[in-house]
Design an enzyme around this catalytic site. Structure first.
Site, PDB file in Angstrom:
ATOM      1  N   ASP A 127     -16.526   8.425   8.775  1.00 38.07           N
ATOM      2  CA  ASP A 127     -14.859   7.883   8.720  1.00 38.07           C
ATOM      3  C   ASP A 127     -13.876   8.354   9.269  1.00 38.07           C
ATOM      4  O   ASP A 127     -13.952   9.806   8.991  1.00 38.07           O
ATOM      5  CB  ASP A 127     -15.179   6.879   7.236  1.00 38.07           C
ATOM      6  CG  ASP A 127     -13.778   6.474   7.341  1.00 38.07           C
ATOM      7  OD1 ASP A 127     -15.032   4.562   6.830  1.00 38.07           O
ATOM      8  OD2 ASP A 127     -12.739   6.002   6.993  1.00 38.07           O
ATOM      9  N   ARG A 143       0.764  -1.500   0.243  1.00 41.93           N
ATOM     10  CA  ARG A 143      -0.294  -0.342   0.027  1.00 41.93           C
ATOM     11  C   ARG A 143       0.483   1.347  -0.137  1.00 41.93           C
ATOM     12  O   ARG A 143       0.759   2.220  -0.412  1.00 41.93           O
ATOM     13  CB  ARG A 143      -0.672   0.067   1.165  1.00 41.93           C
ATOM     14  CG  ARG A 143      -1.853  -0.858   1.246  1.00 41.93           C
ATOM     15  CD  ARG A 143      -2.849  -1.125   2.480  1.00 41.93           C
ATOM     16  NE  ARG A 143      -3.877  -2.190   2.172  1.00 41.93           N
ATOM     17  CZ  ARG A 143      -5.190  -1.770   3.174  1.00 41.93           C
ATOM     18  NH1 ARG A 143      -4.904  -0.578   4.419  1.00 41.93           N
ATOM     19  NH2 ARG A 143      -6.060  -2.563   3.316  1.00 41.93           N
TER      20      ARG A 143
END
Length: 274
Positions: A145, A39
């Site tokens: 979030d 990532r």
């Protein structure tokens, strides 16, 4: 990058996992090393950095890169109407009972860790169906979030690909009624739904902002990313964010059985504030 992955061990790996915990609250195990490396790799190229150690140094030195790092390491998996039993309860039991007790009150719902917004928009569709039968019913849905990228997608109300394809198969009537196809093949949620939705950034290790209190909180499939101590912290924050007798909805792989909380078990995945 194989060289970088090989070097991500020992002190460097410990530093990176500490940064994950500090900025997301997630306790990530060492076996996630390869996933983290994959990532972060594109970010190294973008920033012109030679190694993961250089990237870790940059994270530790300032706040400029922190949000992008948080966006990289958090997992975002969501669907419309995930776990049918939860939606059966919300539609057929919770809404009628709540409205009977609170006919002149706005129902306030929190979709915590809402990712790209499928859950929050699912809530909106069910609430609109209920409002059609009960015109005086009012609701407000807030989604949150820690990842700013997924929040931007949620706010856009635009969906495509797999998650929308699943909804087309399961509930084509909702797609026809509440979505409009765009020129690029994507589908945008109806303004009727988006008018009652709001999204904000939030770390679950903190209580809801501005002293907000909710009637029901959907905290689904997120506790599994925290250790036991942090799970109890998050649950305590949820308890403080609920109105008296407010409801908490968990994910299919989660339970409060081993935790010391003030929530009262109602049925699998469903708890009431005690």
């Amino acid at each position: 990058m194989a060289e970088a992955a090989k070097k991500l061990e020992g002190a460097a790996l410990t530093r990176l996992l500490t940064l994950v915990k500090t900025h997301t609250g997630i306790t990530m195990e060492e076996r996630k090393r390869d996933m983290l490396t994959a990532r972060i790799k594109p970010r190294l190229r973008l920033l012109g950095l030679e190694s993961l150690e250089d990237y870790i140094d940059q994270l530790e030195q300032g706040k400029v890169e922190i949000q992008d790092f948080v966006n990289l390491v958090t997992t975002n998996e969501t669907h419309f109407f995930r776990t049918q039993t939860v939606w059966d309860y919300f539609q057929n039991e919770y809404l009628p009972e709540w409205y009977k007790k609170n006919p002149d009150t706005i129902l306030r719902i929190w979709s915590a860790a809402s990712s790209t917004g499928e859950e929050a928009h699912s809530l909106g569709m069910v609430c609109e169906e209920f409002r059609f039968k009960h015109p005086s019913f009012k609701y407000k849905i807030m989604g949150s979030d820690i990842d700013t990228n997924v929040l931007a997608k949620a706010r856009s109300g635009v969906f495509k690909d797999r998650t929308l394809d699943e909804l087309k198969k399961r509930n084509p009537v909702f797609v026809e009624k509440y979505f409009r196809e765009q020129a690029d093949g994507t589908f945008r949620i109806s303004p009727v739904i988006s008018a009652n939705l709001e999204f904000f950034q939030h770390n679950l290790h903190k209580a809801a902002p501005k002293g907000l209190l909710f009637d029901i909180v959907f905290l689904r499939n997120v506790l599994i990313y925290f250790n036991d101590q942090d799970q109890e912290l998050v649950l305590s924050n949820m308890h403080r964010s609920l109105k008296p007798e407010g409801m908490l909805i968990l994910g299919e792989s989660e339970s409060l059985a081993r935790h010391k909380t003030q929530f009262i078990f109602k049925k699998p995945l469903i708890y009431m504030k005690g």
